[in-house]
Write a protein that holds these residues in place. Structure first.
Motif, PDB file in Angstrom:
ATOM      1  N   ILE A  61      70.583  69.912  40.097  1.00  0.00           N
ATOM      2  CA  ILE A  61      70.912  71.318  40.357  1.00  0.00           C
ATOM      3  C   ILE A  61      71.528  71.468  41.741  1.00  0.00           C
ATOM      4  O   ILE A  61      72.553  72.140  41.915  1.00  0.00           O
ATOM      5  CB  ILE A  61      69.656  72.205  40.195  1.00  0.00           C
ATOM      6  CG1 ILE A  61      69.280  72.322  38.721  1.00  0.00           C
ATOM      7  CG2 ILE A  61      69.874  73.584  40.790  1.00  0.00           C
ATOM      8  CD1 ILE A  61      67.962  73.013  38.462  1.00  0.00           C
ATOM      9  N   SER A  62      70.926  70.812  42.736  1.00  0.00           N
ATOM     10  CA  SER A  62      71.462  70.885  44.104  1.00  0.00           C
ATOM     11  C   SER A  62      72.858  70.287  44.180  1.00  0.00           C
ATOM     12  O   SER A  62      73.751  70.844  44.824  1.00  0.00           O
ATOM     13  CB  SER A  62      70.537  70.145  45.073  1.00  0.00           C
ATOM     14  OG  SER A  62      69.251  70.689  45.051  1.00  0.00           O
ATOM     15  N   GLY A  63      73.048  69.144  43.520  1.00  0.00           N
ATOM     16  CA  GLY A  63      74.372  68.512  43.508  1.00  0.00           C
ATOM     17  C   GLY A  63      75.410  69.381  42.829  1.00  0.00           C
ATOM     18  O   GLY A  63      76.549  69.491  43.289  1.00  0.00           O
ATOM     19  N   SER A  64      75.020  70.012  41.716  1.00  0.00           N
ATOM     20  CA  SER A  64      75.951  70.905  41.016  1.00  0.00           C
ATOM     21  C   SER A  64      76.403  72.035  41.930  1.00  0.00           C
ATOM     22  O   SER A  64      77.601  72.320  42.038  1.00  0.00           O
ATOM     23  CB  SER A  64      75.287  71.511  39.777  1.00  0.00           C
ATOM     24  OG  SER A  64      74.955  70.537  38.858  1.00  0.00           O
ATOM     25  N   ILE A  65      75.446  72.667  42.576  1.00  0.00           N
ATOM     26  CA  ILE A  65      75.775  73.787  43.471  1.00  0.00           C
ATOM     27  C   ILE A  65      76.650  73.314  44.623  1.00  0.00           C
ATOM     28  O   ILE A  65      77.664  73.937  44.947  1.00  0.00           O
ATOM     29  CB  ILE A  65      74.492  74.473  43.969  1.00  0.00           C
ATOM     30  CG1 ILE A  65      73.788  75.169  42.813  1.00  0.00           C
ATOM     31  CG2 ILE A  65      74.802  75.464  45.079  1.00  0.00           C
ATOM     32  CD1 ILE A  65      72.405  75.684  43.150  1.00  0.00           C
ATOM     33  N   LEU A  66      76.288  72.179  45.225  1.00  0.00           N
ATOM     34  CA  LEU A  66      77.062  71.654  46.352  1.00  0.00           C
ATOM     35  C   LEU A  66      78.504  71.370  45.955  1.00  0.00           C
ATOM     36  O   LEU A  66      79.448  71.830  46.616  1.00  0.00           O
ATOM     37  CB  LEU A  66      76.402  70.389  46.897  1.00  0.00           C
ATOM     38  CG  LEU A  66      77.218  69.624  47.941  1.00  0.00           C
ATOM     39  CD1 LEU A  66      77.259  70.404  49.244  1.00  0.00           C
ATOM     40  CD2 LEU A  66      76.666  68.240  48.145  1.00  0.00           C
ATOM     41  N   PHE A  67      78.695  70.624  44.880  1.00  0.00           N
ATOM     42  CA  PHE A  67      80.052  70.227  44.501  1.00  0.00           C
ATOM     43  C   PHE A  67      80.875  71.417  44.006  1.00  0.00           C
ATOM     44  O   PHE A  67      82.081  71.482  44.262  1.00  0.00           O
ATOM     45  CB  PHE A  67      80.022  69.107  43.467  1.00  0.00           C
ATOM     46  CG  PHE A  67      79.624  67.786  44.061  1.00  0.00           C
ATOM     47  CD1 PHE A  67      80.397  67.183  45.036  1.00  0.00           C
ATOM     48  CD2 PHE A  67      78.459  67.165  43.667  1.00  0.00           C
ATOM     49  CE1 PHE A  67      80.029  65.979  45.602  1.00  0.00           C
ATOM     50  CE2 PHE A  67      78.075  65.958  44.224  1.00  0.00           C
ATOM     51  CZ  PHE A  67      78.859  65.358  45.198  1.00  0.00           C
ATOM     52  N   LEU A  68      80.250  72.353  43.333  1.00  0.00           N
ATOM     53  CA  LEU A  68      80.996  73.531  42.885  1.00  0.00           C
ATOM     54  C   LEU A  68      81.390  74.418  44.066  1.00  0.00           C
ATOM     55  O   LEU A  68      82.498  74.968  44.088  1.00  0.00           O
ATOM     56  CB  LEU A  68      80.190  74.309  41.851  1.00  0.00           C
ATOM     57  CG  LEU A  68      80.004  73.587  40.512  1.00  0.00           C
ATOM     58  CD1 LEU A  68      79.042  74.350  39.622  1.00  0.00           C
ATOM     59  CD2 LEU A  68      81.336  73.363  39.819  1.00  0.00           C
ATOM     60  N   LEU A  69      80.515  74.546  45.056  1.00  0.00           N
ATOM     61  CA  LEU A  69      80.882  75.317  46.250  1.00  0.00           C
ATOM     62  C   LEU A  69      81.969  74.610  47.059  1.00  0.00           C
ATOM     63  O   LEU A  69      82.860  75.266  47.617  1.00  0.00           O
ATOM     64  CB  LEU A  69      79.655  75.591  47.119  1.00  0.00           C
ATOM     65  CG  LEU A  69      78.666  76.604  46.546  1.00  0.00           C
ATOM     66  CD1 LEU A  69      77.446  76.732  47.452  1.00  0.00           C
ATOM     67  CD2 LEU A  69      79.320  77.961  46.334  1.00  0.00           C
ATOM     68  N   LEU A  70      81.914  73.280  47.124  1.00  0.00           N
ATOM     69  CA  LEU A  70      83.005  72.537  47.767  1.00  0.00           C
ATOM     70  C   LEU A  70      84.319  72.758  47.022  1.00  0.00           C
ATOM     71  O   LEU A  70      85.382  72.915  47.649  1.00  0.00           O
ATOM     72  CB  LEU A  70      82.674  71.047  47.817  1.00  0.00           C
ATOM     73  CG  LEU A  70      81.693  70.604  48.887  1.00  0.00           C
ATOM     74  CD1 LEU A  70      81.288  69.147  48.679  1.00  0.00           C
ATOM     75  CD2 LEU A  70      82.282  70.798  50.273  1.00  0.00           C
TER      76      LEU A  70
END
Length: 138
Positions: A61-70
Motif C-alpha cells: 500500500i505504501s509503495g503504491s501511494i509513493l509511486f503513484l504520487l511520484l
C-alpha cells in the motif's frame, strides 16, 4: 505567411497532444490512488491474519501511494515543460541547456522526454503494486 501559420498550428497540435498524454497519466493515477484509499478505509484484518502478511500488505500500500504520487509529480512537471515551448519565438534560448530549439521535437527530446518516461514508469510500478494489493485484500 501561410507557411508560418501552418507551422504554428502543427506545433500547437503537438503541444496539445503531449499535454493530453500528461493529463491521461494523471487521471489514471487519481483513479488508482482512489482505489488504494478505498482499500485503506475498508480494511479490517481478520483475527487469524499473520503479522508477516500485514507487513507485506502495508508495504505494498505504501509503495503504491509513493509511486503513484511520484507519477503525478512527474506528470505535472512534464505538463509544465511541454507548455514552456515558445511557438512564436524560434530563437528563444531555453534553460538549462542554453540552446535555441528550432523545432518542437528537438525541444521535446531535450527537455520533456525524461519527465514523460518517469511519469509513465512510476505509473506502471504503482499500478502493479496496486493490483497486487487488491489481490491480497480479502
Amino acid at each position: 505567411l501561410q507557411v508560418d501559420i501552418a507551422r504554428r498550428d502543427a506545433i500547437r497540435d503537438a503541444v496539445t497532444y503531449k499535454n493530453s498524454t500528461a493529463q491521461i497519466v494523471m487521471s489514471v493515477d487519481a483513479v488508482l490512488l482512489g482505489s488504494i484509499f478505498a482499500i485503506i478505509y475498508q480494511f479490517e484484518p481478520a483475527s487469524e491474519s499473520s503479522q508477516g502478511g500485514l507487513v507485506i500488505l502495508s508495504l505494498l500500500i505504501s509503495g503504491s501511494i509513493l509511486f503513484l504520487l511520484l507519477s503525478v509529480g512527474f506528470g505535472l512537471l512534464f505538463h509544465r515543460l511541454v507548455s514552456g515551448f515558445h511557438i512564436n519565438n524560434n530563437v528563444h534560448v531555453y534553460q538549462p541547456c542554453k540552446k535555441a530549439h528550432l523545432t518542437f521535437n528537438d525541444y521535446y527530446h531535450c527537455h520533456c522526454l525524461w519527465s514523460e518516461n518517469c511519469a509513465v514508469r512510476f505509473l506502471f510500478i504503482g499500478m502493479g503494486a496496486s493490483v497486487i494489493t487488491a489481490g491480497m485484500y480479502q
